[in-house]
Write an enzyme that holds these catalytic residues in place. Structure first.
Site, PDB file in Angstrom:
ATOM      1  N   LYS A  40      80.142   1.609 -66.275  1.00 17.07           N
ATOM      2  CA  LYS A  40      79.164   1.828 -67.742  1.00 17.07           C
ATOM      3  C   LYS A  40      78.333   2.741 -67.473  1.00 17.07           C
ATOM      4  O   LYS A  40      76.923   2.553 -67.878  1.00 17.07           O
ATOM      5  CB  LYS A  40      78.768   0.546 -67.974  1.00 17.07           C
ATOM      6  CG  LYS A  40      79.784  -0.539 -68.408  1.00 17.07           C
ATOM      7  CD  LYS A  40      79.193  -1.941 -68.929  1.00 17.07           C
ATOM      8  CE  LYS A  40      80.245  -2.533 -69.064  1.00 17.07           C
ATOM      9  NZ  LYS A  40      81.375  -2.379 -70.069  1.00 17.07           N
ATOM     10  N   CYS A  41      78.337   4.030 -66.861  1.00 15.32           N
ATOM     11  CA  CYS A  41      77.343   5.040 -66.488  1.00 15.32           C
ATOM     12  C   CYS A  41      77.549   6.222 -67.371  1.00 15.32           C
ATOM     13  O   CYS A  41      78.817   6.421 -67.597  1.00 15.32           O
ATOM     14  CB  CYS A  41      77.577   5.166 -64.842  1.00 15.32           C
ATOM     15  SG  CYS A  41      76.690   6.513 -64.318  1.00 15.32           S
ATOM     16  N   GLY A  42      76.641   7.122 -67.445  1.00 14.13           N
ATOM     17  CA  GLY A  42      76.955   8.317 -68.195  1.00 14.13           C
ATOM     18  C   GLY A  42      77.828   9.083 -67.162  1.00 14.13           C
ATOM     19  O   GLY A  42      78.441  10.112 -67.933  1.00 14.13           O
ATOM     20  N   LEU A  43      77.919   9.038 -65.989  1.00 14.49           N
ATOM     21  CA  LEU A  43      78.646   9.865 -65.210  1.00 14.49           C
ATOM     22  C   LEU A  43      80.220   9.210 -64.968  1.00 14.49           C
ATOM     23  O   LEU A  43      80.931   9.737 -64.187  1.00 14.49           O
ATOM     24  CB  LEU A  43      78.173   9.944 -63.756  1.00 14.49           C
ATOM     25  CG  LEU A  43      76.821  10.775 -63.665  1.00 14.49           C
ATOM     26  CD1 LEU A  43      76.281  10.378 -62.287  1.00 14.49           C
ATOM     27  CD2 LEU A  43      77.075  11.811 -64.337  1.00 14.49           C
ATOM     28  N   THR A  44      80.614   8.237 -65.706  1.00 13.78           N
ATOM     29  CA  THR A  44      81.655   7.382 -65.590  1.00 13.78           C
ATOM     30  C   THR A  44      82.963   8.287 -65.956  1.00 13.78           C
ATOM     31  O   THR A  44      83.916   8.213 -65.296  1.00 13.78           O
ATOM     32  CB  THR A  44      81.890   6.022 -66.383  1.00 13.78           C
ATOM     33  OG1 THR A  44      80.749   5.239 -66.060  1.00 13.78           O
ATOM     34  CG2 THR A  44      83.217   5.439 -66.328  1.00 13.78           C
TER      35      THR A  44
END
Length: 169
Positions: A40-44
Site C-alpha cells: 500500500k505504498c506509492g512505490l508499490t
C-alpha cells in the site's frame, strides 16, 4: 561491506512466508536483488519492474527476494496470506516473498542489520529510508545499494545485473 564477510551474510537466517528456515546460502551462486516491499505504498508499482527483472534474468542465475515490511506508515498491514495473494493477483509475482520483517530499529531482521552497512552510490549507509530499498548481491560477495526512488529497471541496476550474469547462449 565493512565487517560482514560475504560468506557470513549468506548464512544469516530468516524465514520463508510459511515459516521455514532459510538463508541467502539457499541461493548460492545466484545474483540476488533483496528488497523490502509493501502493498500500500506509492512505490508499490515497482513490483512490476521487479517481476520483469525476474522474468528477464531468472533463467540466467538471478532472483529477486522480497521482504514485506510494515515499518513505513503501516503500508504492509496484511497477513502473509494477504500479501502473497496481492503479489500474485496484482503483479503476477513469481519471485520468492519471505516472512514480514522489520528493517530498522532494535528488532530489525539480522539480514537487514548487515545489509544496512552497505553504502549507496552517494557513499551513505545506515537505516533503510522507505519501502523498496534495493540491494544487489553478486555471487562473489559485492553489495550494491539503491535507495527506494531508484526504479528496479534503472540503468545502474540493470548494468550491475548484466555485468554479473553469465553471457546468454
Amino acid at each position: 561491506m565493512s565487517d560482514q564477510s560475504p560468506q557470513n551474510l549468506r548464512e544469516i537466517p530468516f524465514s520463508t512466508a510459511d515459516g521455514r528456515a532459510a538463508s541467502l546460502s539457499d541461493f548460492d551462486g545466484k545474483l540476488l536483488l533483496v528488497v523490502n516491499v509493501a502493498s500500500k505504498c506509492g512505490l508499490t508499482p515497482q513490483y512490476e519492474q521487479l517481476e520483469q527483472l525476474q522474468r528477464t534474468y531468472g533463467d540466467r542465475g538471478f532472483t529477486v527476494l522480497g521482504f514485506p515490511c510494515n515499518q513505513f506508515m503501516g503500508q504492509e498491514p496484511g497477513t502473509m496470506e494477504d500479501i502473497l495473494t496481492f503479489c500474485s493477483n496484482t503483479y503476477g509475482v513469481t519471485f520468492p516473498v519471505f516472512e514480514k520483517i522489520k528493517v530498522n530499529g532494535p528488532h530489525a531482521a539480522p539480514l537487514y542489520k548487515a545489509l544496512k552497512k552497505a553504502k549507496d552510490p552517494e557513499g551513505k549507509h545506515g537505516p533503510i529510508r522507505w519501502n523498496f530499498e534495493k540491494f544487489v548481491l553478486t555471487p562473489d560477495g559485492e553489495v550494491h545499494r539503491y535507495r527506494p526512488q531508484t526504479r528496479p529497471d534503472d540503468p545502474a541496476i540493470v548494468q550491475v545485473i548484466e555485468a554479473n550474469l553469465p553471457p546468454q547462449d
